[in-house]
Design an enzyme around this catalytic site. Structure first.
Site, PDB file in Angstrom:
ATOM      1  N   ALA A  67       1.110  -1.413   0.064  1.00  0.00           N
ATOM      2  CA  ALA A  67       0.103   0.029   0.205  1.00  0.00           C
ATOM      3  C   ALA A  67       0.533   1.221   0.062  1.00  0.00           C
ATOM      4  CB  ALA A  67      -1.287  -0.326   1.127  1.00  0.00           C
ATOM      5  N   GLY A 112       0.672  -4.984   0.830  1.00  0.00           N
ATOM      6  CA  GLY A 112      -1.171  -5.245  -0.264  1.00  0.00           C
ATOM      7  C   GLY A 112      -0.344  -5.974  -1.715  1.00  0.00           C
ATOM      8  N   GLU A 115      -0.613  -9.691  -0.279  1.00  0.00           N
ATOM      9  CA  GLU A 115      -2.242 -10.005  -0.366  1.00  0.00           C
ATOM     10  C   GLU A 115      -2.897 -10.450  -1.305  1.00  0.00           C
ATOM     11  OE1 GLU A 115      -3.902  -7.842   3.665  1.00  0.00           O
ATOM     12  OE2 GLU A 115      -2.944  -6.329   3.062  1.00  0.00           O
ATOM     13  N   GLU A 135       2.975  -5.809   8.302  1.00  0.00           N
ATOM     14  CA  GLU A 135       2.740  -4.191   8.414  1.00  0.00           C
ATOM     15  C   GLU A 135       2.498  -4.396   9.602  1.00  0.00           C
ATOM     16  OE1 GLU A 135       0.247  -5.754   5.170  1.00  0.00           O
ATOM     17  OE2 GLU A 135       1.100  -6.491   6.386  1.00  0.00           O
TER      18      GLU A 135
END
Length: 263
Positions: A67, A112, A115, A135
């Site tokens: 992200a 991300g 993910e 994270e």
């Protein structure tokens, strides 16, 4: 055929394969605009009849470093409540593509990026890839499916170790625990991923869709319910032209000779 060239995620279709190409240099950070582009591209790939399988690809150097932290750092709790739903929705749109999806992972797949790779059905990574969910070092947890998809893929114990420590895994480690399915030299990642996807071109599209639904839906429920899902999808395929083609071909010509039509 390619989607709009100025988007952060482009759909490029050729020979039955749709490549969802991340295009936000230098590291394909997934900001809010990129997430919306990802959702739109995934929905387009899902709906197109000329796409039999999908490749997620970030380029020769990077898959995705995750992200956009600068963007998220400025968000309040109330803003993140809205943003998190959009973020999760974009990744779910990829997971919901009713066709085989392979992640072609080069360089880093962190946060991300990891993910996003977890939304795929198969993962090919470079031998120098680093993949993980860091994270925790930011004081948060994965918010785009990482805690859920990773634990279902590698087991809760291994998932907790990866998430709690935040330490990225090398390619060999990721292969050993089943986080990735294939490791190849970096310059062969896209070719290997495309080869995996190509085997489904001209295949029984409705049966592949049903197989993916059966596995994905069944994984989230108990065995008895999963068997009910499987039975319904299995029986439903007996109303398709492909089922008739496949079984008739098997009886008359032997296995592996059917010419499916996707109906």
């Amino acid at each position: 055929m390619t989607s709009e060239p100025d988007t952060a995620v482009r759909l490029v279709v050729a020979d039955g394969i749709g490549v969802l190409r991340l295009a936000r240099p230098p590291v394909n950070a997934l900001d809010a605009a990129a997430q919306e582009d990802l959702r739109r591209a995934a929905e387009e790939a899902a709906s197109r009849d000329d796409v039999a399988a999908v490749v997620l690809y970030g380029g020769e150097r990077q898959f995705s470093a995750g992200a956009d932290i600068r963007e998220m750092a400025a968000m309040s709790h109330s803003a993140m409540l809205v943003h998190a739903e959009r973020l999760s929705g974009a990744f779910t749109a990829v997971a919901d593509i009713p066709k085989p999806v392979v992640a072609a992972i080069t360089g880093f797949a962190l946060g991300g990026g990891c993910e996003l790779a977890l939304t795929a059905d198969y993962r090919v990574c470079a031998d120098d890839t680093r993949i993980g969910l860091p994270e925790i070092a930011l004081g948060v947890i994965p918010g785009a499916g990482g805690t859920q998809r990773l634990s279902r893929l590698v087991g809760t114990g291994r998932a907790k170790r990866i998430i709690f420590t935040g330490a990225p895994l090398g390619a060999a480690q990721a292969l050993d625990i089943g986080l990735v399915d294939e490791v190849v030299p970096a310059d062969q990642v896209l070719a290997a991923s495309t080869a995996w996807a190509s085997q489904f071109v001209g295949g029984p599209a409705l049966a592949l869709r049903a197989a993916k639904q059966a596995v994905d839906l069944g994984a989230g429920t108990d065995l008895r319910s999963g068997l009910q899902i499987e039975r319904a999808l299995f029986a439903g395929l007996f109303g398709t032209e492909d089922r008739s083609i496949g079984m008739t071909s098997f009886v008359t010509a032997g296995p592996g000779r059917a010419g499916f039509v996707g109906r």
